[in-house]
Scaffold this motif. Structure first.
Motif, PDB file in Angstrom:
ATOM      1  N   ILE A   1       0.850  -1.191   0.000  1.00  0.00           N
ATOM      2  CA  ILE A   1       0.000   0.000   0.000  1.00  0.00           C
ATOM      3  C   ILE A   1       0.885   1.239   0.000  1.00  0.00           C
ATOM      4  O   ILE A   1       1.806   1.350   0.803  1.00  0.00           O
ATOM      5  N   TYR A   2       0.572   2.159  -0.902  1.00  0.00           N
ATOM      6  CA  TYR A   2       1.346   3.385  -1.039  1.00  0.00           C
ATOM      7  C   TYR A   2       0.440   4.593  -0.804  1.00  0.00           C
ATOM      8  O   TYR A   2      -0.712   4.605  -1.237  1.00  0.00           O
ATOM      9  N   PRO A   3       0.962   5.625  -0.159  1.00  0.00           N
ATOM     10  CA  PRO A   3       0.188   6.869  -0.045  1.00  0.00           C
ATOM     11  C   PRO A   3       0.172   7.586  -1.389  1.00  0.00           C
ATOM     12  O   PRO A   3       1.075   7.415  -2.210  1.00  0.00           O
ATOM     13  N   THR A   4      -0.865   8.351  -1.634  1.00  0.00           N
ATOM     14  CA  THR A   4      -0.908   9.206  -2.824  1.00  0.00           C
ATOM     15  C   THR A   4      -0.747  10.656  -2.360  1.00  0.00           C
ATOM     16  O   THR A   4      -0.662  10.928  -1.166  1.00  0.00           O
ATOM     17  N   GLN A   5      -0.735  11.557  -3.302  1.00  0.00           N
ATOM     18  CA  GLN A   5      -0.618  12.973  -2.961  1.00  0.00           C
ATOM     19  C   GLN A   5      -1.922  13.547  -2.419  1.00  0.00           C
ATOM     20  O   GLN A   5      -1.987  14.729  -2.051  1.00  0.00           O
ATOM     21  N   TYR A   6      -2.968  12.726  -2.380  1.00  0.00           N
ATOM     22  CA  TYR A   6      -4.282  13.193  -1.953  1.00  0.00           C
ATOM     23  C   TYR A   6      -4.574  12.717  -0.528  1.00  0.00           C
ATOM     24  O   TYR A   6      -4.379  11.537  -0.205  1.00  0.00           O
ATOM     25  N   ASP A   7      -5.049  13.607   0.300  1.00  0.00           N
ATOM     26  CA  ASP A   7      -5.364  13.258   1.679  1.00  0.00           C
ATOM     27  C   ASP A   7      -6.395  12.134   1.732  1.00  0.00           C
ATOM     28  O   ASP A   7      -7.366  12.117   0.960  1.00  0.00           O
ATOM     29  N   ARG A   8      -6.176  11.202   2.628  1.00  0.00           N
ATOM     30  CA  ARG A   8      -7.100  10.091   2.908  1.00  0.00           C
ATOM     31  C   ARG A   8      -7.263   9.127   1.735  1.00  0.00           C
ATOM     32  O   ARG A   8      -8.228   8.361   1.701  1.00  0.00           O
ATOM     33  N   LEU A   9      -6.349   9.156   0.758  1.00  0.00           N
ATOM     34  CA  LEU A   9      -6.422   8.227  -0.369  1.00  0.00           C
ATOM     35  C   LEU A   9      -5.086   7.505  -0.538  1.00  0.00           C
ATOM     36  O   LEU A   9      -4.058   8.125  -0.814  1.00  0.00           O
ATOM     37  N   ASP A  10      -5.120   6.178  -0.374  1.00  0.00           N
ATOM     38  CA  ASP A  10      -3.959   5.325  -0.617  1.00  0.00           C
ATOM     39  C   ASP A  10      -4.283   4.368  -1.758  1.00  0.00           C
ATOM     40  O   ASP A  10      -5.450   4.198  -2.133  1.00  0.00           O
ATOM     41  N   VAL A  11      -3.233   3.723  -2.275  1.00  0.00           N
ATOM     42  CA  VAL A  11      -3.442   2.769  -3.359  1.00  0.00           C
ATOM     43  C   VAL A  11      -2.681   1.482  -3.061  1.00  0.00           C
ATOM     44  O   VAL A  11      -1.529   1.513  -2.627  1.00  0.00           O
ATOM     45  N   LEU A  12      -3.373   0.371  -3.231  1.00  0.00           N
ATOM     46  CA  LEU A  12      -2.725  -0.930  -3.204  1.00  0.00           C
ATOM     47  C   LEU A  12      -2.274  -1.168  -4.636  1.00  0.00           C
ATOM     48  O   LEU A  12      -3.065  -1.512  -5.502  1.00  0.00           O
ATOM     49  N   ALA A  13      -1.000  -0.925  -4.860  1.00  0.00           N
ATOM     50  CA  ALA A  13      -0.490  -0.766  -6.217  1.00  0.00           C
ATOM     51  C   ALA A  13      -0.464  -2.070  -7.012  1.00  0.00           C
ATOM     52  O   ALA A  13      -0.180  -3.143  -6.477  1.00  0.00           O
ATOM     53  N   ALA A  14      -0.748  -1.942  -8.311  1.00  0.00           N
ATOM     54  CA  ALA A  14      -0.692  -3.070  -9.232  1.00  0.00           C
ATOM     55  C   ALA A  14       0.562  -2.984 -10.084  1.00  0.00           C
ATOM     56  O   ALA A  14       1.160  -1.923 -10.254  1.00  0.00           O
ATOM     57  N   ASP A  15       0.927  -4.111 -10.638  1.00  0.00           N
ATOM     58  CA  ASP A  15       2.046  -4.181 -11.566  1.00  0.00           C
ATOM     59  C   ASP A  15       1.846  -5.415 -12.440  1.00  0.00           C
ATOM     60  O   ASP A  15       0.907  -6.198 -12.235  1.00  0.00           O
ATOM     61  N   ILE A  16       2.728  -5.604 -13.395  1.00  0.00           N
ATOM     62  CA  ILE A  16       2.540  -6.665 -14.384  1.00  0.00           C
ATOM     63  C   ILE A  16       2.607  -8.057 -13.754  1.00  0.00           C
ATOM     64  O   ILE A  16       2.159  -9.035 -14.348  1.00  0.00           O
ATOM     65  N   SER A  17       3.118  -8.165 -12.517  1.00  0.00           N
ATOM     66  CA  SER A  17       3.175  -9.478 -11.866  1.00  0.00           C
ATOM     67  C   SER A  17       1.783 -10.069 -11.673  1.00  0.00           C
ATOM     68  O   SER A  17       1.636 -11.292 -11.550  1.00  0.00           O
ATOM     69  N   LEU A  18       0.764  -9.222 -11.659  1.00  0.00           N
ATOM     70  CA  LEU A  18      -0.606  -9.716 -11.463  1.00  0.00           C
ATOM     71  C   LEU A  18      -1.118 -10.539 -12.637  1.00  0.00           C
ATOM     72  O   LEU A  18      -2.192 -11.127 -12.558  1.00  0.00           O
ATOM     73  N   ARG A  19      -0.359 -10.570 -13.721  1.00  0.00           N
ATOM     74  CA  ARG A  19      -0.739 -11.469 -14.816  1.00  0.00           C
ATOM     75  C   ARG A  19      -0.709 -12.926 -14.343  1.00  0.00           C
ATOM     76  O   ARG A  19      -1.335 -13.805 -14.945  1.00  0.00           O
ATOM     77  N   LYS A  20       0.005 -13.186 -13.220  1.00  0.00           N
ATOM     78  CA  LYS A  20       0.106 -14.536 -12.664  1.00  0.00           C
ATOM     79  C   LYS A  20      -0.981 -14.802 -11.617  1.00  0.00           C
ATOM     80  O   LYS A  20      -0.965 -15.854 -10.989  1.00  0.00           O
ATOM     81  N   PHE A  21      -1.880 -13.837 -11.429  1.00  0.00           N
ATOM     82  CA  PHE A  21      -2.886 -13.943 -10.369  1.00  0.00           C
ATOM     83  C   PHE A  21      -3.643 -15.265 -10.424  1.00  0.00           C
ATOM     84  O   PHE A  21      -3.864 -15.921  -9.406  1.00  0.00           O
ATOM     85  N   HIS A  22      -4.033 -15.679 -11.620  1.00  0.00           N
ATOM     86  CA  HIS A  22      -4.851 -16.882 -11.765  1.00  0.00           C
ATOM     87  C   HIS A  22      -4.047 -18.149 -11.466  1.00  0.00           C
ATOM     88  O   HIS A  22      -4.617 -19.188 -11.152  1.00  0.00           O
ATOM     89  N   GLN A  23      -2.732 -18.039 -11.558  1.00  0.00           N
ATOM     90  CA  GLN A  23      -1.878 -19.176 -11.194  1.00  0.00           C
ATOM     91  C   GLN A  23      -1.572 -19.177  -9.696  1.00  0.00           C
ATOM     92  O   GLN A  23      -1.394 -20.227  -9.086  1.00  0.00           O
ATOM     93  N   SER A  24      -1.501 -17.976  -9.128  1.00  0.00           N
ATOM     94  CA  SER A  24      -1.112 -17.848  -7.721  1.00  0.00           C
ATOM     95  C   SER A  24      -2.227 -18.220  -6.753  1.00  0.00           C
ATOM     96  O   SER A  24      -1.959 -18.591  -5.614  1.00  0.00           O
ATOM     97  N   VAL A  25      -3.467 -18.088  -7.203  1.00  0.00           N
ATOM     98  CA  VAL A  25      -4.624 -18.381  -6.356  1.00  0.00           C
ATOM     99  C   VAL A  25      -5.299 -19.641  -6.894  1.00  0.00           C
ATOM    100  O   VAL A  25      -5.659 -19.695  -8.077  1.00  0.00           O
TER     101      VAL A  25
END
Length: 244
Positions: free
Chosen positions: A70-94
């Protein structure tokens, strides 16, 4: 705490744009918000100006603590659980739908200590694993553009996800261009037949490109343009249904 998924089988319908702007509006309403980017493209992460240096797939494949991603953004009270290309493996990982549901439910429960709203930007695919994610949220927000293919994709989702209660679906019209007679006719004749449709129309606008140029939600970088007003109306409808 509430959790919603922004999901649509058909790509190119403004799914990520909607997720980012709704999350920004929630945060501006003093609601502690997490935008969970589950799309391998990581577009929502990128728009919010975050450059992740850790791969989210390790949350799923190795059971790493979700807070590390989880990363903070420049906006108050808004964070992001960041995505990246590794999620292409999501269906294999779960392993399966049940595992995905349980992992997501546990994560949302834990996140409830820090957030009041989680907005999940889902990839445009319906796999058993994504179905498990959808089982863990309160509502499913579905952008529908004025086309037969978009409606067909929504109907296919409803048929496949027959366990979803009607009140959990929150479809809304997006990318409508009032200058096109076919779109006007669609809005007048077809849209009213979608019983659960939210009374909100998101217009097609060049402002969306400006949002990408500035890497900022349109409701923040250009708050007075029609597209921003559209998203504020959508947020009001969503907020009411979520009872936030």
């Amino acid at each position: 705490m509430r959790a919603i998924a922004v999901f649509q089988l058909k790509g190119g319908v403004g799914k990520t744009t909607s997720a980012v702007n709704l999350a920004a509006l929630a945060a501006s309403n003093s609601i502690r918000t997490l935008l969970w980017d589950l799309d391998p493209q990581g577009a929502a992460t990128w728009i919010l100006g975050v450059e992740p240096d850790r791969k989210q797939d390790k949350v799923w494949s190795e059971g790493k603590p979700i807070g590390r991603y989880i990363y903070p953004t420049q906006y108050d009270r808004l964070d992001v659980l960041a995505a990246d290309i590794s999620l292409r493996k999501f269906h294999q990982s779960v392993a399966d739908k049940r595992t995905a549901r349980d992992l997501t439910t546990d994560a949302i429960s834990m996140l409830g200590e820090d957030y009041e709203l989680v907005v999940i930007d889902c990839p445009p695919v319906l796999s058993p694993q994504i179905e498990g994610v959808l089982q863990a949220v309160d509502k499913i927000l579905v952008p529908i553009e004025p086309s037969l293919l978009s409606i067909r994709a929504y109907e296919q989702s409803k048929q496949q996800l027959d366990w979803v209660k009607s009140k959990q679906w929150m479809p809304f019209v997006t990318l409508i261009d009032r200058r096109k007679s076919a779109h006007v006719k669609w809005a007048a004749e077809v849209a009213p037949k979608i019983r659960e449709l939210l009374p909100v129309f998101i217009g097609h606008s060049a402002s969306a490109e400006r949002m990408l140029e500035l890497r900022s939600p349109i409701v923040v970088c250009q708050p007075h343009v029609p597209l921003s007003r559209n998203y504020r109306a959508l947020w009001a409808a969503v907020k009411e249904q979520l009872k936030l």
